[in-house]
Design a protein around this motif. Sequence first.
Motif, PDB file in Angstrom:
ATOM      1  N   LEU A 137       0.055 -42.978 -16.478  1.00  0.00           N
ATOM      2  CA  LEU A 137      -0.030 -42.101 -15.309  1.00  0.00           C
ATOM      3  C   LEU A 137       1.351 -41.592 -14.904  1.00  0.00           C
ATOM      4  CD1 LEU A 137      -2.660 -43.964 -13.081  1.00  0.00           C
ATOM      5  CD2 LEU A 137      -3.013 -41.987 -14.586  1.00  0.00           C
ATOM      6  N   TYR A 166       2.113 -38.861 -17.390  1.00  0.00           N
ATOM      7  CA  TYR A 166       1.337 -37.676 -17.057  1.00  0.00           C
ATOM      8  C   TYR A 166       1.979 -36.887 -15.921  1.00  0.00           C
ATOM      9  CZ  TYR A 166      -2.405 -34.935 -14.907  1.00  0.00           C
ATOM     10  OH  TYR A 166      -3.147 -33.918 -14.346  1.00  0.00           O
ATOM     11  N   GLY A 167       2.587 -37.591 -14.967  1.00  0.00           N
ATOM     12  CA  GLY A 167       3.182 -36.929 -13.815  1.00  0.00           C
ATOM     13  C   GLY A 167       4.327 -36.000 -14.164  1.00  0.00           C
ATOM     14  N   TYR A 182       4.294 -33.768 -16.455  1.00  0.00           N
ATOM     15  CA  TYR A 182       3.685 -32.451 -16.672  1.00  0.00           C
ATOM     16  C   TYR A 182       2.194 -32.621 -16.413  1.00  0.00           C
ATOM     17  CZ  TYR A 182       2.412 -28.008 -18.844  1.00  0.00           C
ATOM     18  OH  TYR A 182       1.901 -26.733 -19.082  1.00  0.00           O
ATOM     19  N   ALA A 183       1.796 -32.466 -15.165  1.00  0.00           N
ATOM     20  CA  ALA A 183       0.455 -32.826 -14.709  1.00  0.00           C
ATOM     21  C   ALA A 183      -0.587 -31.755 -14.992  1.00  0.00           C
ATOM     22  CB  ALA A 183       0.491 -33.154 -13.224  1.00  0.00           C
ATOM     23  N   LYS A 184      -0.666 -31.342 -16.242  1.00  0.00           N
ATOM     24  CA  LYS A 184      -1.680 -30.379 -16.677  1.00  0.00           C
ATOM     25  C   LYS A 184      -1.759 -30.427 -18.193  1.00  0.00           C
ATOM     26  CE  LYS A 184       0.612 -27.324 -14.483  1.00  0.00           C
ATOM     27  NZ  LYS A 184       1.025 -26.083 -13.783  1.00  0.00           N
ATOM     28  N   GLN A 195      -5.539 -31.839 -12.127  1.00  0.00           N
ATOM     29  CA  GLN A 195      -4.471 -30.864 -12.372  1.00  0.00           C
ATOM     30  C   GLN A 195      -3.486 -30.773 -11.200  1.00  0.00           C
ATOM     31  OE1 GLN A 195      -4.673 -28.374 -15.158  1.00  0.00           O
ATOM     32  NE2 GLN A 195      -3.983 -26.465 -14.286  1.00  0.00           N
ATOM     33  N   ASP A 196      -2.192 -30.907 -11.553  1.00  0.00           N
ATOM     34  CA  ASP A 196      -1.095 -30.786 -10.586  1.00  0.00           C
ATOM     35  C   ASP A 196      -1.139 -31.837  -9.476  1.00  0.00           C
ATOM     36  OD1 ASP A 196       0.123 -28.587 -11.849  1.00  0.00           O
ATOM     37  OD2 ASP A 196      -1.276 -27.208 -10.888  1.00  0.00           O
ATOM     38  N   ARG A 197      -1.920 -32.877  -9.662  1.00  0.00           N
ATOM     39  CA  ARG A 197      -1.981 -33.929  -8.648  1.00  0.00           C
ATOM     40  C   ARG A 197      -1.064 -35.083  -9.048  1.00  0.00           C
ATOM     41  NH1 ARG A 197      -8.377 -34.558  -6.885  1.00  0.00           N
ATOM     42  NH2 ARG A 197      -8.717 -32.371  -6.333  1.00  0.00           N
ATOM     43  N   GLU A 198      -0.428 -35.660  -8.066  1.00  0.00           N
ATOM     44  CA  GLU A 198       0.446 -36.803  -8.308  1.00  0.00           C
ATOM     45  C   GLU A 198      -0.270 -38.080  -7.908  1.00  0.00           C
ATOM     46  OE1 GLU A 198       4.223 -38.272  -6.007  1.00  0.00           O
ATOM     47  OE2 GLU A 198       4.850 -36.724  -7.442  1.00  0.00           O
ATOM     48  N   ARG A 221       1.620 -46.282 -10.658  1.00  0.00           N
ATOM     49  CA  ARG A 221       2.464 -45.811 -11.768  1.00  0.00           C
ATOM     50  C   ARG A 221       3.532 -46.836 -12.109  1.00  0.00           C
ATOM     51  NH1 ARG A 221       5.243 -41.600  -9.706  1.00  0.00           N
ATOM     52  NH2 ARG A 221       4.307 -41.634  -7.634  1.00  0.00           N
TER      53      ARG A 221
END
Length: 239
Positions: A49, A52-53, A55-57, A71-74, A80
């Motif tokens: 996770l 992923y953060g 590049y959150a897409k 998408q685009d969520r942190e 994490r």
Amino acid sequence: MAENILHIMSDADRSPVRPPPPVKRHHWIVRFTHWATVVLLIGMVTSGLQIYGAYAKFGERGGPYYVNPFQDREFPGWSRLGGWLAGALNWHFALMWGLVGVGLLYLCYIVASGEWRSLLFRSRDVRGAIAMQQYYLRLRKDHPAQGKHNPLQKLAYTFIVILGVLSVLTGIAIYKPVQFSWLTALFGGFQAARYWHFWTVWIFVGFTIVHVMLVFVVDPPSFRAMITGWYRGRFPSHD
């Protein structure tokens, strides 16, 4: 005379029912690899996770994106591991080798011991799996007869092994996209491989939640058996 007989019958009715004797169900290798996998997967998921953060897409920059409700969520900080991208990658790769090692140890054991026969889902298990699903959905009252694992469990365990292989292969395709270009291409390219690798996480999480729920609802003694190795419950310890 009749009163004495009734008195004896009444005492027999009140006598406690003895629980079945404990039987050995899980070898220490099974128990060790089970709990080690839990710990390692938590680390893999939380470090993933964090990765992923960065590049959150999913999808090439400037191009169309894959369907993704996150998408685009942190994700929150407590979920994490790694602190930043490089730290998360280091954790992810280190834990990966531990997970692969544990998986190989478990695989070697079930092959050498023959236990794979009680775990593998086969065509003959289809009818039993349907019956178990009907029981869980309260469409039938009685619990279908089963051995150490019921057919629906066998289906879930077989599926999760396949999912684990998919997770490793997509991870390799992301980790070494040049060296294993053929594997990356097989999954539809780097972004597609990354996408499928990400979703295996949520399938694992969903499987774990359902698995734990069914353990406590259907057969709580099996939880203790996975700790001590000994089982004292209503289902046989063999198939």
